[in-house]
Design a protein around this motif. Structure first.
Motif, PDB file in Angstrom:
ATOM      1  N   LEU A   1     -14.008 -27.809  -5.734  1.00 13.97           N
ATOM      2  CA  LEU A   1     -13.927 -28.081  -7.171  1.00 13.97           C
ATOM      3  C   LEU A   1     -15.239 -27.719  -7.858  1.00 13.97           C
ATOM      4  O   LEU A   1     -15.258 -27.073  -8.924  1.00 13.97           O
ATOM      5  CB  LEU A   1     -13.591 -29.558  -7.404  1.00 13.97           C
ATOM      6  CG  LEU A   1     -13.599 -30.048  -8.852  1.00 13.97           C
ATOM      7  CD1 LEU A   1     -12.535 -29.327  -9.669  1.00 13.97           C
ATOM      8  CD2 LEU A   1     -13.375 -31.561  -8.900  1.00 13.97           C
ATOM      9  N   LYS A   2     -16.349 -28.128  -7.275  1.00 19.14           N
ATOM     10  CA  LYS A   2     -17.656 -27.835  -7.853  1.00 19.14           C
ATOM     11  C   LYS A   2     -17.935 -26.331  -7.863  1.00 19.14           C
ATOM     12  O   LYS A   2     -18.529 -25.803  -8.808  1.00 19.14           O
ATOM     13  CB  LYS A   2     -18.749 -28.560  -7.065  1.00 19.14           C
ATOM     14  CG  LYS A   2     -18.664 -30.076  -7.154  1.00 19.14           C
ATOM     15  CD  LYS A   2     -19.668 -30.713  -6.208  1.00 19.14           C
ATOM     16  CE  LYS A   2     -19.519 -32.217  -6.167  1.00 19.14           C
ATOM     17  NZ  LYS A   2     -20.416 -32.838  -5.167  1.00 19.14           N
TER      18      LYS A   2
ATOM     19  N   SER B   1     -20.106 -35.886 -11.616  1.00 24.78           N
ATOM     20  CA  SER B   1     -18.695 -36.256 -11.554  1.00 24.78           C
ATOM     21  C   SER B   1     -17.780 -35.304 -12.317  1.00 24.78           C
ATOM     22  O   SER B   1     -16.751 -34.870 -11.806  1.00 24.78           O
ATOM     23  CB  SER B   1     -18.503 -37.684 -12.074  1.00 24.78           C
ATOM     24  OG  SER B   1     -18.981 -37.790 -13.409  1.00 24.78           O
ATOM     25  N   LYS B   2     -18.133 -34.950 -13.563  1.00 23.64           N
ATOM     26  CA  LYS B   2     -17.212 -34.157 -14.375  1.00 23.64           C
ATOM     27  C   LYS B   2     -17.858 -32.991 -15.115  1.00 23.64           C
ATOM     28  O   LYS B   2     -17.188 -32.305 -15.883  1.00 23.64           O
ATOM     29  CB  LYS B   2     -16.507 -35.059 -15.400  1.00 23.64           C
ATOM     30  CG  LYS B   2     -15.597 -36.108 -14.780  1.00 23.64           C
ATOM     31  CD  LYS B   2     -14.896 -36.921 -15.849  1.00 23.64           C
ATOM     32  CE  LYS B   2     -13.980 -37.963 -15.217  1.00 23.64           C
ATOM     33  NZ  LYS B   2     -13.271 -38.766 -16.237  1.00 23.64           N
TER      34      LYS B   2
ATOM     35  N   ASP C   1     -23.506 -31.243  -8.815  1.00 22.31           N
ATOM     36  CA  ASP C   1     -23.218 -32.476  -8.075  1.00 22.31           C
ATOM     37  C   ASP C   1     -23.096 -33.675  -9.016  1.00 22.31           C
ATOM     38  O   ASP C   1     -23.742 -34.706  -8.840  1.00 22.31           O
ATOM     39  CB  ASP C   1     -24.313 -32.716  -7.035  1.00 22.31           C
ATOM     40  CG  ASP C   1     -23.907 -33.773  -6.008  1.00 22.31           C
ATOM     41  OD1 ASP C   1     -22.695 -33.976  -5.816  1.00 22.31           O
ATOM     42  OD2 ASP C   1     -24.805 -34.383  -5.395  1.00 22.31           O
TER      43      ASP C   1
ATOM     44  N   GLU D   1     -19.567 -33.413  -1.307  1.00 20.19           N
ATOM     45  CA  GLU D   1     -18.182 -33.791  -1.572  1.00 20.19           C
ATOM     46  C   GLU D   1     -17.558 -32.881  -2.631  1.00 20.19           C
ATOM     47  O   GLU D   1     -18.250 -32.347  -3.492  1.00 20.19           O
ATOM     48  CB  GLU D   1     -18.110 -35.250  -2.043  1.00 20.19           C
ATOM     49  CG  GLU D   1     -18.760 -36.257  -1.090  1.00 20.19           C
ATOM     50  CD  GLU D   1     -18.049 -36.336   0.240  1.00 20.19           C
ATOM     51  OE1 GLU D   1     -16.835 -36.067   0.271  1.00 20.19           O
ATOM     52  OE2 GLU D   1     -18.709 -36.685   1.246  1.00 20.19           O
ATOM     53  N   GLN D   2     -16.228 -32.708  -2.534  1.00 16.36           N
ATOM     54  CA  GLN D   2     -15.460 -31.924  -3.508  1.00 16.36           C
ATOM     55  C   GLN D   2     -16.109 -30.566  -3.781  1.00 16.36           C
ATOM     56  O   GLN D   2     -16.229 -30.118  -4.930  1.00 16.36           O
ATOM     57  CB  GLN D   2     -15.310 -32.696  -4.822  1.00 16.36           C
ATOM     58  CG  GLN D   2     -14.516 -33.998  -4.684  1.00 16.36           C
ATOM     59  CD  GLN D   2     -14.350 -34.705  -6.009  1.00 16.36           C
ATOM     60  OE1 GLN D   2     -15.318 -34.986  -6.706  1.00 16.36           O
ATOM     61  NE2 GLN D   2     -13.100 -35.005  -6.367  1.00 16.36           N
TER      62      GLN D   2
ATOM     63  N   GLN E   1     -15.702 -24.063   2.181  1.00 18.65           N
ATOM     64  CA  GLN E   1     -14.974 -24.530   1.001  1.00 18.65           C
ATOM     65  C   GLN E   1     -15.283 -23.698  -0.244  1.00 18.65           C
ATOM     66  O   GLN E   1     -14.637 -23.847  -1.272  1.00 18.65           O
ATOM     67  CB  GLN E   1     -15.311 -25.994   0.726  1.00 18.65           C
ATOM     68  CG  GLN E   1     -14.851 -26.952   1.803  1.00 18.65           C
ATOM     69  CD  GLN E   1     -15.246 -28.381   1.501  1.00 18.65           C
ATOM     70  OE1 GLN E   1     -14.829 -28.956   0.498  1.00 18.65           O
ATOM     71  NE2 GLN E   1     -16.063 -28.974   2.365  1.00 18.65           N
TER      72      GLN E   1
END
Length: 248
Positions: free
Chosen positions: A210-211, A237-238, A235, A206-207, A167
């Motif tokens: 995006l990270k 959220s935003k 790691d 996860e994600q 990813q």
């Protein structure tokens, strides 16, 4: 009517028999004996030539025993059975290239990660998390190394590591090319070490894509400002948290 019967007789019996007889004669006199075993790699992964070449050389040496055998008589199923024992091969196509060449199109597995085994040897890992045979460092493709005993014991964890690394972009400031090591923490998930700076990047599970994009922007910013980061925690959220080396 007699002429028609004669033509049919010649067309369906005499001529085919003559052709079969000719092929039989040529076969008995070695015309179809295999002179060349041709191995062609199909879509070989870029940058893994040093890993693939010794495997291809060994395969050609293994198949050299078929030279001198009749291409007409050789059983392709037997050759296929031998190829299935080659762990580095994902798929093969075998064909006869007349008059005297045995042709193989081989699709190799791409090495996704490496694991450092005892004695310093490196163990390639493919997409399903399986280990291949250990290799010397000079054969190792340019991929990240898994760090931690848990990877040796758990195929599922190796597969998860492959999924995570896939990813992450192939190019960029934070990419598969810039990562030297990957380790796993039961509570925090995956951590990665950057080759150039030694910075530790917490990426979680996860994600990841995006990270990874966020980390890439942060790395660019840090290089522009000439900041030396010790840890990049993606790691969250935003946002991304950066700890510099001078930080406690």
């Amino acid at each position: 009517m007699k002429k028609l019967v004669l033509k049919l007789f010649l067309g369906f019996i005499v001529i085919p028999a003559a052709l079969v007889g000719t092929f039989y004669y040529l076969n008995e006199h070695g015309f179809f004996n295999i002179e060349k075993v041709e191995v062609v790699l199909e879509n070989p992964p870029q940058g893994q030539e040093q890993f693939l070449k010794p495997n291809v050389d060994a395969l050609e040496e293994l198949l050299a025993k078929y030279k001198g055998e009749s291409l007409w008589n050789i059983k392709l199923k037997t050759v296929s059975t031998e190829l299935k024992k080659q762990e580095w091969i994902e798929n093969t196509q075998i064909s006869r290239s007349w008059p005297a060449t045995l042709s193989l199109r081989v699709r190799p597995y791409e090495v996704k990660l490496l694991y450092m085994a005892k004695g310093g040897k490196l163990v390639p890992i493919i997409k399903n998390g399986e280990f291949l045979d250990a290799i010397e460092a000079k054969q190792a493709p340019d991929v990240a190394i898994l760090d931690g005993d848990a990877f040796a014991k758990k195929k599922e964890l190796r597969k998860k590591a492959v999924d995570v690394i896939e990813q992450i972009p192939a190019q960029g400031s934070f990419s598969r090319r810039t990562i030297s090591e990957v380790r796993y923490d039961n509570k925090e998930g995956f951590w990665m070490t950057l080759i150039k700076s030694g910075t530790q990047v917490k990426i979680g599970e996860e994600q990841v894509a995006l990270k990874a994009a966020r980390v890439s922007r942060v790395v660019d910013y840090l290089e522009t400002k000439q900041f030396d980061a010790r840890v990049i925690d993606a790691d969250l959220s935003k946002k991304v948290l950066v700890r510099l080396r001078k930080d406690p």
